[in-house]
Design a protein around this motif. Structure first.
Motif, short mmCIF file in Angstrom:
data_model
loop_
_atom_site.label_atom_id
_atom_site.label_comp_id
_atom_site.label_asym_id
_atom_site.label_seq_id
_atom_site.Cartn_x
_atom_site.Cartn_y
_atom_site.Cartn_z
N VAL A 160 0.83 -1.20 0.00
CA VAL A 160 0.00 0.00 0.00
C VAL A 160 0.87 1.26 0.00
O VAL A 160 0.51 2.28 -0.59
N GLU A 161 2.01 1.18 0.64
CA GLU A 161 2.92 2.32 0.63
C GLU A 161 3.39 2.63 -0.79
O GLU A 161 3.51 3.80 -1.18
N LYS A 162 3.63 1.61 -1.60
CA LYS A 162 4.02 1.82 -2.99
C LYS A 162 2.89 2.50 -3.76
O LYS A 162 3.13 3.40 -4.58
N ILE A 163 1.66 2.06 -3.52
CA ILE A 163 0.52 2.68 -4.20
C ILE A 163 0.37 4.14 -3.78
O ILE A 163 0.14 5.02 -4.62
N ALA A 164 0.50 4.39 -2.49
CA ALA A 164 0.36 5.76 -1.99
C ALA A 164 1.44 6.67 -2.56
O ALA A 164 1.19 7.87 -2.79
N THR A 165 2.62 6.14 -2.80
CA THR A 165 3.70 6.95 -3.38
C THR A 165 3.29 7.50 -4.74
O THR A 165 3.61 8.65 -5.08
N VAL A 166 2.54 6.71 -5.51
CA VAL A 166 2.08 7.16 -6.83
C VAL A 166 0.88 8.10 -6.69
O VAL A 166 0.75 9.07 -7.45
N LEU A 167 0.00 7.85 -5.73
CA LEU A 167 -1.22 8.64 -5.61
C LEU A 167 -0.98 10.01 -4.98
O LEU A 167 -1.71 10.96 -5.30
N LYS A 168 -0.03 10.11 -4.09
CA LYS A 168 0.18 11.38 -3.37
C LYS A 168 0.62 12.48 -4.34
O LYS A 168 1.34 12.23 -5.29
N GLY A 169 0.17 13.70 -4.04
CA GLY A 169 0.52 14.83 -4.88
C GLY A 169 -0.36 14.99 -6.09
O GLY A 169 -0.12 15.87 -6.93
N ARG A 170 -1.41 14.15 -6.20
CA ARG A 170 -2.36 14.24 -7.30
C ARG A 170 -3.77 14.35 -6.73
O ARG A 170 -3.98 14.20 -5.52
N ASP A 171 -4.74 14.59 -7.59
CA ASP A 171 -6.12 14.76 -7.12
C ASP A 171 -7.07 13.72 -7.66
O ASP A 171 -8.28 13.84 -7.49
N ASN A 172 -6.56 12.68 -8.29
CA ASN A 172 -7.43 11.66 -8.89
C ASN A 172 -8.24 10.93 -7.83
O ASN A 172 -7.72 10.56 -6.79
N ALA A 173 -9.52 10.72 -8.14
CA ALA A 173 -10.38 9.95 -7.25
C ALA A 173 -10.00 8.47 -7.31
O ALA A 173 -9.60 7.96 -8.35
N VAL A 174 -10.14 7.79 -6.17
CA VAL A 174 -9.77 6.38 -6.08
C VAL A 174 -10.91 5.62 -5.42
O VAL A 174 -11.35 5.97 -4.33
N LYS A 175 -11.40 4.59 -6.09
CA LYS A 175 -12.42 3.71 -5.53
C LYS A 175 -11.80 2.35 -5.26
O LYS A 175 -11.26 1.71 -6.18
N VAL A 176 -11.85 1.90 -4.02
CA VAL A 176 -11.30 0.61 -3.62
C VAL A 176 -12.45 -0.38 -3.53
O VAL A 176 -13.40 -0.17 -2.77
N GLU A 177 -12.36 -1.46 -4.29
CA GLU A 177 -13.43 -2.45 -4.36
C GLU A 177 -12.96 -3.78 -3.78
O GLU A 177 -11.85 -4.24 -4.08
N GLY A 178 -13.81 -4.38 -2.95
CA GLY A 178 -13.50 -5.68 -2.37
C GLY A 178 -14.38 -6.76 -2.95
O GLY A 178 -15.59 -6.55 -3.16
N PHE A 179 -13.79 -7.94 -3.22
CA PHE A 179 -14.51 -9.07 -3.80
C PHE A 179 -14.13 -10.34 -3.05
O PHE A 179 -13.03 -10.46 -2.52
N THR A 180 -15.03 -11.31 -3.04
CA THR A 180 -14.77 -12.61 -2.43
C THR A 180 -15.20 -13.71 -3.40
O THR A 180 -15.79 -13.44 -4.45
N ASP A 181 -14.91 -14.96 -3.01
CA ASP A 181 -15.46 -16.09 -3.75
C ASP A 181 -16.84 -16.41 -3.19
O ASP A 181 -17.39 -15.65 -2.38
#
Length: 259
Positions: A160-181
């Motif tokens: 998640v830290e790697k993802i946040a490194t890319v997301l920080k400093g920008r304003d793009n909306a992010v939707k996190v979706e969870g799925f199961t079997d």
């Protein structure tokens, strides 16, 4: 005639009242000490209460001056303010040029994510798909959570830290979706797969916020078992269905970022 010597025990018996008297004095002294202590504590409490009340009633007035009734004819009464918060103004649709610029920036983010997860992508564990309007980062639940649980692994924080490194400093909306079997779950914490998938999506959102991503850009959604990408009658298919997907929008409005 010789006087008879008084027995030693009789002397002790006659002086026993001194012991009782000393005990009584000691108890009386202890009683007065306790009473004094109680009275001192109450006095302190009353002092604190008195100072608090004085501070409240003698504090400077913070409310606005009341509006006088019967204003002079030449003066207009101030307009009453509405307490309901005015919704934000609707932004103008982005021009074609602005959309192209944001799409190019979105592709830059996709390239950065691909670089961060290069090894896992080559192993077929993580996938990054892009379009003009979205980036879809697909993470298997096994990288983030244990079976039937929404508590992140220790290694999940690094991802998640790697993802946040890319997301920080920008304003793009992010939707996190969870799925199961489709394997049923029924525990005190997760009565069904709806709760489990939602809790996993919310956990990723919390980790992103912890890493510095603005919370107003984020949304968490749980789909349970009802949006499979593979068949649920095989181990491989169920493994593919257990996933967390991050949808990174080209736009900044998280509520309008619906695919």
């Amino acid at each position: 005639m010789r006087r008879r010597r008084q027995p030693q025990d009789d002397l002790h018996n006659k002086e026993r009242w001194l012991i009782s008297y000393a005990d009584f004095i000691t108890l009386l002294f202890a009683f007065f000490v306790v009473m004094y202590s109680i009275s001192s504590i109450n006095e302190g409490k009353y002092k604190v209460l008195s100072e608090t009340l004085n501070g409240v009633f003698n504090a400077p007035q913070r409310s606005l001056e009341p509006i006088a009734v019967g204003q002079n004819p030449g003066q207009s009464a101030p307009e009453a303010t509405d307490t309901i918060t005015t919704p934000p103004a609707v932004t103008e649709p982005a021009t074609a040029e602005e959309q192209r610029a944001r799409s190019a920036e979105l592709q830059t983010m996709a390239n950065e994510l691909s670089q961060e997860f290069d090894q896992l992508i080559r192993q077929g564990v993580v996938s990054v798909e892009t379009s003009d309007a979205w980036i879809e980062l697909n993470l298997p639940n096994s990288l983030l959570f244990g079976s039937g649980d929404a508590e992140p692994h220790y290694d999940a924080f690094e991802l998640v830290e790697k993802i946040a490194t890319v997301l920080k400093g920008r304003d793009n909306a992010v939707k996190v979706e969870g799925f199961t079997d489709n394997e049923p779950i029924q525990t005190a914490r997760f009565p069904s797969n709806w709760e489990l998938s939602s809790a996993r999506a919310a956990a990723v959102v919390r980790m992103l916020v912890r890493e510095g991503v603005e919370p107003e850009r984020l949304a968490a959604v749980g789909y349970g078992q009802y949006q499979p990408v593979a068949r649920n009658d095989t181990d491989k298919g169920r493994r593919e269905n257990r996933r967390v997907v991050l949808l990174i929008s080209r736009d900044a409005n998280v509520r309008g970022a619906v695919r």
